[in-house]
Design a protein around this motif. Structure first.
Motif, PDB file in Angstrom:
ATOM      1  N   LEU A 112       0.832  -1.205   0.000  1.00  0.00           N
ATOM      2  CA  LEU A 112       0.000   0.000   0.000  1.00  0.00           C
ATOM      3  C   LEU A 112       0.867   1.257   0.000  1.00  0.00           C
ATOM      4  O   LEU A 112       0.528   2.252  -0.655  1.00  0.00           O
ATOM      5  CB  LEU A 112      -0.925  -0.006   1.217  1.00  0.00           C
ATOM      6  CG  LEU A 112      -1.915  -1.179   1.287  1.00  0.00           C
ATOM      7  CD1 LEU A 112      -2.755  -1.090   2.549  1.00  0.00           C
ATOM      8  CD2 LEU A 112      -2.802  -1.208   0.041  1.00  0.00           C
ATOM      9  N   LEU A 113       1.999   1.210   0.705  1.00  0.00           N
ATOM     10  CA  LEU A 113       2.926   2.337   0.674  1.00  0.00           C
ATOM     11  C   LEU A 113       3.567   2.456  -0.705  1.00  0.00           C
ATOM     12  O   LEU A 113       3.822   3.563  -1.197  1.00  0.00           O
ATOM     13  CB  LEU A 113       3.999   2.168   1.750  1.00  0.00           C
ATOM     14  CG  LEU A 113       3.501   2.246   3.193  1.00  0.00           C
ATOM     15  CD1 LEU A 113       4.658   2.019   4.168  1.00  0.00           C
ATOM     16  CD2 LEU A 113       2.832   3.586   3.469  1.00  0.00           C
ATOM     17  N   ILE A 143      -5.794   1.694  10.282  1.00  0.00           N
ATOM     18  CA  ILE A 143      -4.603   2.213   9.610  1.00  0.00           C
ATOM     19  C   ILE A 143      -5.081   3.075   8.447  1.00  0.00           C
ATOM     20  O   ILE A 143      -5.813   2.599   7.574  1.00  0.00           O
ATOM     21  CB  ILE A 143      -3.703   1.079   9.101  1.00  0.00           C
ATOM     22  CG1 ILE A 143      -3.286   0.170  10.250  1.00  0.00           C
ATOM     23  CG2 ILE A 143      -2.475   1.646   8.389  1.00  0.00           C
ATOM     24  CD1 ILE A 143      -2.584  -1.105   9.827  1.00  0.00           C
ATOM     25  N   ILE A 144      -4.678   4.333   8.453  1.00  0.00           N
ATOM     26  CA  ILE A 144      -5.081   5.263   7.403  1.00  0.00           C
ATOM     27  C   ILE A 144      -3.834   5.811   6.721  1.00  0.00           C
ATOM     28  O   ILE A 144      -2.979   6.417   7.366  1.00  0.00           O
ATOM     29  CB  ILE A 144      -5.926   6.417   7.979  1.00  0.00           C
ATOM     30  CG1 ILE A 144      -7.200   5.863   8.639  1.00  0.00           C
ATOM     31  CG2 ILE A 144      -6.292   7.412   6.870  1.00  0.00           C
ATOM     32  CD1 ILE A 144      -8.022   6.927   9.354  1.00  0.00           C
ATOM     33  N   ILE A 145      -3.740   5.576   5.422  1.00  0.00           N
ATOM     34  CA  ILE A 145      -2.611   6.049   4.615  1.00  0.00           C
ATOM     35  C   ILE A 145      -3.116   7.128   3.666  1.00  0.00           C
ATOM     36  O   ILE A 145      -4.092   6.914   2.936  1.00  0.00           O
ATOM     37  CB  ILE A 145      -1.988   4.903   3.804  1.00  0.00           C
ATOM     38  CG1 ILE A 145      -1.498   3.787   4.731  1.00  0.00           C
ATOM     39  CG2 ILE A 145      -0.826   5.413   2.938  1.00  0.00           C
ATOM     40  CD1 ILE A 145      -1.080   2.523   3.996  1.00  0.00           C
ATOM     41  N   THR A 146      -2.480   8.298   3.683  1.00  0.00           N
ATOM     42  CA  THR A 146      -2.845   9.360   2.752  1.00  0.00           C
ATOM     43  C   THR A 146      -1.638   9.736   1.904  1.00  0.00           C
ATOM     44  O   THR A 146      -0.504   9.707   2.381  1.00  0.00           O
ATOM     45  CB  THR A 146      -3.369  10.608   3.483  1.00  0.00           C
ATOM     46  OG1 THR A 146      -2.370  11.088   4.390  1.00  0.00           O
ATOM     47  CG2 THR A 146      -4.634  10.294   4.263  1.00  0.00           C
ATOM     48  N   VAL A 164      -3.849  -5.141  -3.756  1.00  0.00           N
ATOM     49  CA  VAL A 164      -4.874  -4.577  -2.869  1.00  0.00           C
ATOM     50  C   VAL A 164      -5.988  -5.587  -2.633  1.00  0.00           C
ATOM     51  O   VAL A 164      -6.434  -5.786  -1.500  1.00  0.00           O
ATOM     52  CB  VAL A 164      -5.435  -3.269  -3.458  1.00  0.00           C
ATOM     53  CG1 VAL A 164      -6.613  -2.776  -2.634  1.00  0.00           C
ATOM     54  CG2 VAL A 164      -4.354  -2.200  -3.516  1.00  0.00           C
ATOM     55  N   ASP A 165      -6.454  -6.245  -3.693  1.00  0.00           N
ATOM     56  CA  ASP A 165      -7.489  -7.267  -3.543  1.00  0.00           C
ATOM     57  C   ASP A 165      -6.985  -8.420  -2.682  1.00  0.00           C
ATOM     58  O   ASP A 165      -7.724  -8.965  -1.849  1.00  0.00           O
ATOM     59  CB  ASP A 165      -7.906  -7.802  -4.916  1.00  0.00           C
ATOM     60  CG  ASP A 165      -8.661  -6.760  -5.731  1.00  0.00           C
ATOM     61  OD1 ASP A 165      -9.185  -5.795  -5.126  1.00  0.00           O
ATOM     62  OD2 ASP A 165      -8.709  -6.906  -6.965  1.00  0.00           O
ATOM     63  N   ASN A 166      -5.723  -8.801  -2.885  1.00  0.00           N
ATOM     64  CA  ASN A 166      -5.107  -9.865  -2.094  1.00  0.00           C
ATOM     65  C   ASN A 166      -5.097  -9.507  -0.613  1.00  0.00           C
ATOM     66  O   ASN A 166      -5.432 -10.330   0.253  1.00  0.00           O
ATOM     67  CB  ASN A 166      -3.683 -10.099  -2.614  1.00  0.00           C
ATOM     68  CG  ASN A 166      -2.929 -11.157  -1.856  1.00  0.00           C
ATOM     69  OD1 ASN A 166      -2.646 -11.004  -0.668  1.00  0.00           O
ATOM     70  ND2 ASN A 166      -2.559 -12.223  -2.548  1.00  0.00           N
ATOM     71  N   ILE A 167      -4.727  -8.269  -0.299  1.00  0.00           N
ATOM     72  CA  ILE A 167      -4.684  -7.812   1.093  1.00  0.00           C
ATOM     73  C   ILE A 167      -6.078  -7.839   1.708  1.00  0.00           C
ATOM     74  O   ILE A 167      -6.267  -8.305   2.836  1.00  0.00           O
ATOM     75  CB  ILE A 167      -4.084  -6.398   1.176  1.00  0.00           C
ATOM     76  CG1 ILE A 167      -2.602  -6.435   0.808  1.00  0.00           C
ATOM     77  CG2 ILE A 167      -4.264  -5.807   2.581  1.00  0.00           C
ATOM     78  CD1 ILE A 167      -2.003  -5.076   0.564  1.00  0.00           C
ATOM     79  N   ARG A 168      -7.071  -7.361   0.961  1.00  0.00           N
ATOM     80  CA  ARG A 168      -8.447  -7.359   1.470  1.00  0.00           C
ATOM     81  C   ARG A 168      -8.919  -8.781   1.783  1.00  0.00           C
ATOM     82  O   ARG A 168      -9.527  -9.037   2.835  1.00  0.00           O
ATOM     83  CB  ARG A 168      -9.379  -6.700   0.449  1.00  0.00           C
ATOM     84  CG  ARG A 168     -10.817  -6.590   0.936  1.00  0.00           C
ATOM     85  CD  ARG A 168     -11.717  -5.979  -0.122  1.00  0.00           C
ATOM     86  NE  ARG A 168     -11.403  -4.579  -0.367  1.00  0.00           N
ATOM     87  CZ  ARG A 168     -10.842  -4.112  -1.472  1.00  0.00           C
ATOM     88  NH1 ARG A 168     -10.498  -4.955  -2.448  1.00  0.00           N
ATOM     89  NH2 ARG A 168     -10.603  -2.826  -1.634  1.00  0.00           N
ATOM     90  N   GLU A 169      -8.637  -9.713   0.881  1.00  0.00           N
ATOM     91  CA  GLU A 169      -9.033 -11.106   1.091  1.00  0.00           C
ATOM     92  C   GLU A 169      -8.337 -11.715   2.302  1.00  0.00           C
ATOM     93  O   GLU A 169      -8.960 -12.448   3.087  1.00  0.00           O
ATOM     94  CB  GLU A 169      -8.725 -11.923  -0.163  1.00  0.00           C
ATOM     95  CG  GLU A 169      -9.602 -11.570  -1.353  1.00  0.00           C
ATOM     96  CD  GLU A 169      -9.156 -12.266  -2.620  1.00  0.00           C
ATOM     97  OE1 GLU A 169      -8.192 -13.063  -2.551  1.00  0.00           O
ATOM     98  OE2 GLU A 169      -9.760 -12.015  -3.680  1.00  0.00           O
TER      99      GLU A 169
END
Length: 208
Positions: A112-113, A143-146, A164-169
Motif C-alpha cells: 500500500l505504501l 490504519i489510514i494512509i494518505t 490490494v485485492d489480495n490484502i483485502r481477502e
C-alpha cells in the motif's frame, strides 16, 4: 470453524504469492538506487541492510506478524525510496494507543505504501508526503494512509490492484467480514483505510 480454517490456509497461500512478488520487485528497487550517481557509501550500506530486511521478510511472509515488525519493515522500504527520490519524498508515522502484541497479516502495509509512492508522490516533480496513522480503539485496529492524488496523471508502474485485492481477502480470512480495506480519492488527496477487529494487547513499545 472448519470453513474459517480453510480460509486461513488460502490466505497463507495468497500471502506466499505476495511474498514472491515482493522478491521480484526488490531487484528493480536496487537497480533504481544504483542508477543514482555519487551515492554516499554509508547510505548505500544502509540500503543494502534495508533490502536484506525486505528479502528476509518476504521469505517468511506467512500468516500474522507483530504490528511493530510490520512497521519496521515498512520503514526499511521507505528508507530505500527516500534515497531514490530524495527531497521529493516525505513521510510521517502517527501512532495512537498501540499495544505491543497487536498483529497484522504479513506484507499488508508495504504494497500500500508502494502504491502511495508510485501512483501519488512520484507523479509530481515536487514530490509529496505520505502519512500513515495507526490507531487502536481497544476493539479495532485502524490504519489510514494518505498520499497526493493526481487525477490527470498516470504512473508508468504497473497497477497494484491485485495486491490490494489480495490484502483485502487476507484481512477477511484472518478477521472475518468486519475487516475492511477502502480506498478513495477526494480532491488532491488519496486515502486508504484498513480496519479490523482486534481486542487485546499490552503497553505498546513506541518506535524511536
Amino acid at each position: 470453524e472448519q470453513f474459517r480454517e480453510i480460509e486461513r490456509e488460502e490466505a497463507v497461500e495468497r500471502g506466499g504469492d505476495a511474498a514472491q512478488q515482493e522478491r521480484t520487485d526488490q531487484q528493480g528497487r536496487w537497480d533504481a538506487v544504483t542508477e543514482k550517481r555519487h551515492v554516499d557509501p554509508e547510505k548505500a550500506e544502509h540500503v543494502v541492510e534495508d533490502l536484506s530486511a525486505l528479502f528476509r521478510a518476504s521469505l517468511k511472509a506467512e500468516g500474522e506478524v507483530s504490528l511493530s515488525d510490520e512497521i519496521s519493515l515498512c520503514n526499511s522500504y521507505l528508507n530505500i525510496e527516500k534515497l531514490r527520490l530524495g527531497k521529493r519524498l516525505d513521510f510521517e508515522w502517527r501512532f495512537d494507543n498501540l499495544q505491543s502484541d497487536l498483529r497484522i497479516p504479513a506484507l499488508t502495509l508495504q504494497p500500500l505504501l508502494e502504491n502511495a509512492i508510485y501512483h501519488g508522490v512520484e507523479l509530481s516533480d515536487d514530490g509529496g508526503k505520505v502519512t500513515i496513522l495507526v490507531s487502536w480503539t481497544g476493539q479495532e485496529l485502524n490504519i489510514i494512509i494518505t498520499n497526493p492524488y493526481h487525477e490527470n496523471k498516470k504512473s508508468t508502474h504497473k497497477s497494484n490492484n491485485m495486491a490490494v485485492d489480495n490484502i483485502r481477502e487476507r484481512l477477511q480470512a484472518h478477521y472475518g467480514t468486519k475487516a475492511k480495506l477502502k480506498a478513495q480519492a477526494a480532491g488532491s488527496l488519496f486515502t486508504t483505510h484498513i480496519s479490523y477487529p482486534l481486542a487485546y494487547g499490552e503497553e505498546y513499545i513506541r518506535l524511536s
